[in-house]
Design a protein around this motif. Structure first.
Motif, PDB file in Angstrom:
ATOM      1  N   VAL A   4       0.924  -1.247   0.171  1.00  0.00           N
ATOM      2  CA  VAL A   4       0.069  -0.018   0.160  1.00  0.00           C
ATOM      3  C   VAL A   4       0.780   1.146  -0.084  1.00  0.00           C
ATOM      4  N   LEU A   5       1.842   1.154   0.983  1.00  0.00           N
ATOM      5  CA  LEU A   5       2.773   2.386   0.784  1.00  0.00           C
ATOM      6  C   LEU A   5       3.397   2.652  -0.702  1.00  0.00           C
ATOM      7  N   LYS A   6       3.836   1.476  -1.134  1.00  0.00           N
ATOM      8  CA  LYS A   6       4.615   1.786  -2.233  1.00  0.00           C
ATOM      9  C   LYS A   6       3.710   2.210  -3.419  1.00  0.00           C
ATOM     10  N   ILE A   7       2.461   1.753  -3.629  1.00  0.00           N
ATOM     11  CA  ILE A   7       1.507   2.424  -4.304  1.00  0.00           C
ATOM     12  C   ILE A   7       1.368   3.724  -4.176  1.00  0.00           C
ATOM     13  N   PHE A   8       1.025   4.135  -2.848  1.00  0.00           N
ATOM     14  CA  PHE A   8       0.909   5.494  -2.606  1.00  0.00           C
ATOM     15  C   PHE A   8       2.158   6.395  -2.862  1.00  0.00           C
ATOM     16  N   GLY A   9       3.513   5.837  -2.577  1.00  0.00           N
ATOM     17  CA  GLY A   9       4.537   6.456  -3.164  1.00  0.00           C
ATOM     18  C   GLY A   9       4.694   6.964  -4.429  1.00  0.00           C
ATOM     19  N   ALA A  58       8.075   6.277   0.738  1.00  0.00           N
ATOM     20  CA  ALA A  58       6.725   5.440   1.443  1.00  0.00           C
ATOM     21  C   ALA A  58       7.825   4.600   2.336  1.00  0.00           C
ATOM     22  N   GLU A  59       8.575   3.624   1.760  1.00  0.00           N
ATOM     23  CA  GLU A  59       9.420   2.803   2.533  1.00  0.00           C
ATOM     24  C   GLU A  59      10.106   3.213   3.779  1.00  0.00           C
ATOM     25  N   MET A  60      10.157   4.428   3.997  1.00  0.00           N
ATOM     26  CA  MET A  60      10.837   4.973   4.953  1.00  0.00           C
ATOM     27  C   MET A  60      10.048   4.855   6.405  1.00  0.00           C
TER      28      MET A  60
END
Length: 268
Positions: A4-9, A58-60
Motif C-alpha cells: 500500500v505504501l509503495k502504491i501511494f509513494g 514510502a518505505e521510510m
C-alpha cells in the motif's frame, strides 16, 4: 502495509513529476548524462526515477515501524564474505554507496544480515521533526550516526576496527577534486578517499539493487588502492575516480533507480 505504501509513494511521485517539482533539474541532469538519448527515452528514465524516489519515501515509514525480522527478509547480500573477511583484518572498513534504489534499506537491512552495525556519516543539519524521524529509523538496528564534520570520531571508529558507511554521490563544493562523471568533470566528495589513504582502512562499494519483486540485492565491490601509497592530491583524485566510476557503471545498468532530482552537475 508495504504494498500500500509503495502504491501511494509511486502515485505521489508521478504527481510531483506531472506538476513539475524538480522536473527541470531532473531533465537537465539527464540531458547532460545522456545527450545521445531521445526526449522520450529521457522522459521514461525520469518518470522511473520519480517512482523510485516515491518508493524510498514510502518505505521510510515501513522501515521506521515494521519488524526488524520483516526488514531483513526483504534483502539479500550476494557476497557477505567479502565484507566479513575485510572487517576481520581489524583495520576498520569504509563502505561507500550512492543514492541508488533504497539506500536506507541498504543500511538497516545490511546491518541486520551482516550482524555488524554501521557508523553512518550524515550531513550536519539542523534538528527538525523530519530529521528526528529519520534518526530514529536509522538507529533501530544499532547503527550510529556521525556528523560529516566530526572527522576525529570517524578516525576513532576505524581505529577500533569498525565500519563507516557514507553516501558520496551528491554535488561537492566547487573546490573539491574534479572527476569525470558521465563525460563531464564534476567536483566530487573527497572524504572517502582521504579517510582510506590516511588510515589504510579498506574500501568497499555497496551496490543496492531493487529487483522486480520489490526486494533488494546487495553486492559489495572492492575498491582497491594498494598502488596508492600516500594521501597526496593525485592519489585522492584517483581513488575518488575509482568509486565514482563504479557508481556510474551501476547507474548506466539501471538509470531509473538513481536520484536524478539533485543538482549533481551544478558546477558544470
Amino acid at each position: 502495509m508495504r504494498v500500500v505504501l509503495k502504491i501511494f509513494g509511486v502515485l505521489i511521485a508521478k504527481l510531483a513529476f506531472a506538476f513539475g517539482i524538480r522536473k527541470n533539474v531532473t531533465l537537465e541532469n539527464l540531458n547532460k548524462a545522456y545527450p545521445e538519448l531521445t526526449g522520450a527515452e529521457k522522459n521514461k528514465i525520469a518518470i522511473g526515477a520519480y517512482a523510485n524516489l516515491g518508493i524510498v519515501f514510502a518505505e521510510m515509514l515501513y522501515l521506521r515501524f515494521a519488524s526488524l525480522k520483516s526488514i531483513e527478509s526483504r534483502i539479500r547480500i550476494s557476497n557477505p564474505e567479502l565484507f566479513q573477511n575485510l572487517l576481520r583484518e581489524q583495520k576498520g572498513l569504509i563502505v561507500v554507496a550512492g543514492h541508488f534504489a533504497n539506500w536506507e534499506w541498504l543500511a538497516l537491512g545490511g546491518a541486520r544480515i551482516l550482524k555488524e552495525n554501521f557508523a553512518i556519516v550524515r550531513k550536519n543539519i539542523r534538528t527538525s521533526f523530519t530529521e528526528r524521524f529519520l534518526e530514529k529509523m536509522r538507529i533501530r538496528t544499532g547503527n550510529t550516526l556521525i556528523n560529516s564534520g566530526d572527522i576525529r570520531r570517524m578516525y576513532r571508529v576505524l581505529r577500533n576496527g569498525s565500519c563507516i558507511a557514507l553516501l558520496a554521490d551528491q554535488a561537492a563544493p566547487g573546490e573539491s577534486t574534479r572527476i569525470n562523471f558521465f563525460g563531464r568533470e564534476v567536483p566530487t566528495a573527497e572524504g572517502p578517499a582521504r579517510l582510506a589513504l590516511q588510515t589504510r582502512a579498506p574500501m568497499l562499494f555497496a551496490e543496492c539493487l531493487r529487483k522486480a519483486d520489490g526486494d533488494y540485492l546487495i553486492t559489495f565491490h572492492c575498491i582497491c588502492f594498494d598502488d596508492l601509497l600516500d594521501a597526496v592530491e593525485e592519489n585522492v583524485h584517483e581513488l575518488t575516480y575509482r568509486h565514482a566510476h563504479l557508481l556510474e557503471e551501476i547507474i548506466r545498468r539501471q538509470p531509473d533507480q538513481w536520484l536524478w532530482q539533485h543538482r549533481r552537475w551544478k558546477y558544470v
